[in-house]
Design a protein around this motif. Structure first.
Motif, mmCIF file in Angstrom:
data_model
loop_
_atom_site.group_PDB
_atom_site.id
_atom_site.type_symbol
_atom_site.label_atom_id
_atom_site.label_comp_id
_atom_site.label_asym_id
_atom_site.label_seq_id
_atom_site.Cartn_x
_atom_site.Cartn_y
_atom_site.Cartn_z
ATOM 1 N N UNK A 186 0.837 -1.191 0.000
ATOM 2 C CA UNK A 186 0.000 0.000 0.000
ATOM 3 C C UNK A 186 0.877 1.249 0.000
ATOM 4 N N UNK A 187 0.396 2.279 -0.672
ATOM 5 C CA UNK A 187 1.118 3.550 -0.716
ATOM 6 C C UNK A 187 0.161 4.693 -0.429
ATOM 7 N N UNK A 188 0.694 5.749 0.156
ATOM 8 C CA UNK A 188 -0.069 6.968 0.400
ATOM 9 C C UNK A 188 0.762 8.155 -0.033
ATOM 10 N N UNK A 189 0.190 8.976 -0.911
ATOM 11 C CA UNK A 189 0.834 10.218 -1.317
ATOM 12 C C UNK A 189 0.295 11.345 -0.446
ATOM 13 N N UNK A 190 1.191 12.097 0.165
ATOM 14 C CA UNK A 190 0.824 13.137 1.123
ATOM 15 C C UNK A 190 1.259 14.487 0.563
ATOM 16 N N UNK A 191 0.334 15.459 0.550
ATOM 17 C CA UNK A 191 0.702 16.752 -0.021
ATOM 18 C C UNK A 191 -0.221 17.882 0.378
ATOM 19 N N UNK A 192 -0.065 19.002 -0.312
ATOM 20 C CA UNK A 192 -0.825 20.228 -0.072
ATOM 21 C C UNK A 192 -0.726 20.642 1.398
ATOM 22 N N UNK A 193 0.512 20.768 1.880
ATOM 23 C CA UNK A 193 0.717 21.221 3.262
ATOM 24 C C UNK A 193 0.373 22.707 3.368
ATOM 25 N N UNK A 194 -0.367 23.056 4.431
ATOM 26 C CA UNK A 194 -0.726 24.453 4.673
ATOM 27 C C UNK A 194 -0.548 24.765 6.161
ATOM 28 N N UNK A 195 -0.246 26.021 6.479
ATOM 29 C CA UNK A 195 -0.099 26.387 7.893
ATOM 30 C C UNK A 195 -1.454 26.539 8.577
ATOM 31 N N UNK A 196 -1.561 25.993 9.775
ATOM 32 C CA UNK A 196 -2.750 26.135 10.617
ATOM 33 C C UNK A 196 -2.264 26.389 12.035
ATOM 34 N N UNK A 197 -2.520 27.562 12.551
ATOM 35 C CA UNK A 197 -2.100 27.922 13.907
ATOM 36 C C UNK A 197 -0.608 27.665 14.134
ATOM 37 N N UNK A 198 0.198 28.009 13.152
ATOM 38 C CA UNK A 198 1.641 27.885 13.307
ATOM 39 C C UNK A 198 2.201 26.512 13.040
#
Length: 244
Positions: A186-198
């Motif tokens: 199984x694989x998971x692609x992780x992305x679209x990181x955004x800041x939330x409360x620092x």
């Protein structure tokens, strides 16, 4: 003269390799997320968005609370399903009006317990969580070079986390699961990181069998609330109504 030149080449090569120890890679990851202390300050988390599979899309709400509580709600065709773990028992409510809570099957219960992590990562206080982290070199991914961290321990199978050498954030994970008696990668692609409360959180995840990307599910997060008030009762199965 040749020895001096060779020594200089070796020194320059060593300086150019960047982080080479597991502690350095993990430390850079924690800093990129916003810092270990700030991560530890998150006691509860609510993530709202949607999950989609080929032909299906459903609203999703994921709630987490330290030390080991998780609640997942999703709605398909107007019917709500719920799965939760309160630190002792894993349970579910099927999408049938008036249905009583039921125990989660053992294989799914182990997966649910593993999700009960407010940090959303085994790299945060890994030793305290019972994990061992090893550095297994680098690998070229479509988005660039990544460090490979192998995480072992707990009830889940070993996982490989790919940490981007530029952003220092996890961009992919891989693990082998047993489904119907067969081992499946199984694989998971992780992305679209955004800041939330620092802090930086991923807002898009795609996952499924590594050799069948057309079947993958996609989770899109629209909103993240850090430290919302969440009562412990939200994670425990509802009690049956007393007869009048």
């Amino acid at each position: 003269m040749r020895r001096a030149a060779l020594a200089l080449v070796l020194v320059l090569a060593a300086c150019g390799t960047g982080a080479e120890t597991v502690d350095e890679v993990v430390g850079q990851y924690l800093q990129a997320r916003g810092g270990a202390e700030r991560l530890r300050g998150v006691r509860t988390l609510r993530m709202s968005g949607s999950v989609s599979l080929p032909g299906i899309e459903a609203p999703l709400v994921l709630e987490l609370k330290r030390p080991d509580k998780v609640r997942t709600e999703f709605t398909v065709e107007g019917r709500q399903s719920l799965r939760a773990y309160d630190g002792r028992q894993a349970w579910l409510l099927p999408p049938v009006p008036g249905a009583p809570p039921q125990p989660v099957p053992p294989d799914q219960a182990a997966e649910l317990k593993a999700q009960a992590d407010v940090d959303l990562s085994p790299l945060v206080d890994s030793e305290a969580k019972g994990f061992t982290v090893e550095l297994s070199g680098r690998e070229a991914l479509p988005g660039g070079e990544a460090w490979k961290l192998v995480v072992s321990g707990g009830a889940e199978p070993p996982r490989t986390l790919f940490v981007d050498v530029g952003s220092h954030l996890v961009v992919r994970t891989e693990e082998v699961r047993t489904l119907e008696g067969k081992e499946v990668r199984f694989a998971t692609e992780v992305g679209d990181y955004r800041p939330v409360d620092g802090l930086f959180y991923p807002h898009r995840l795609r996952s499924g069998p590594a050799d069948a990307p057309e079947t993958w599910q996609t989770v899109e997060i629209d909103r993240i609330d850090v430290n919302p008030p969440l009562d412990d009762a939200r994670f425990s199965p509802p009690k049956a109504a007393s007869p009048e």
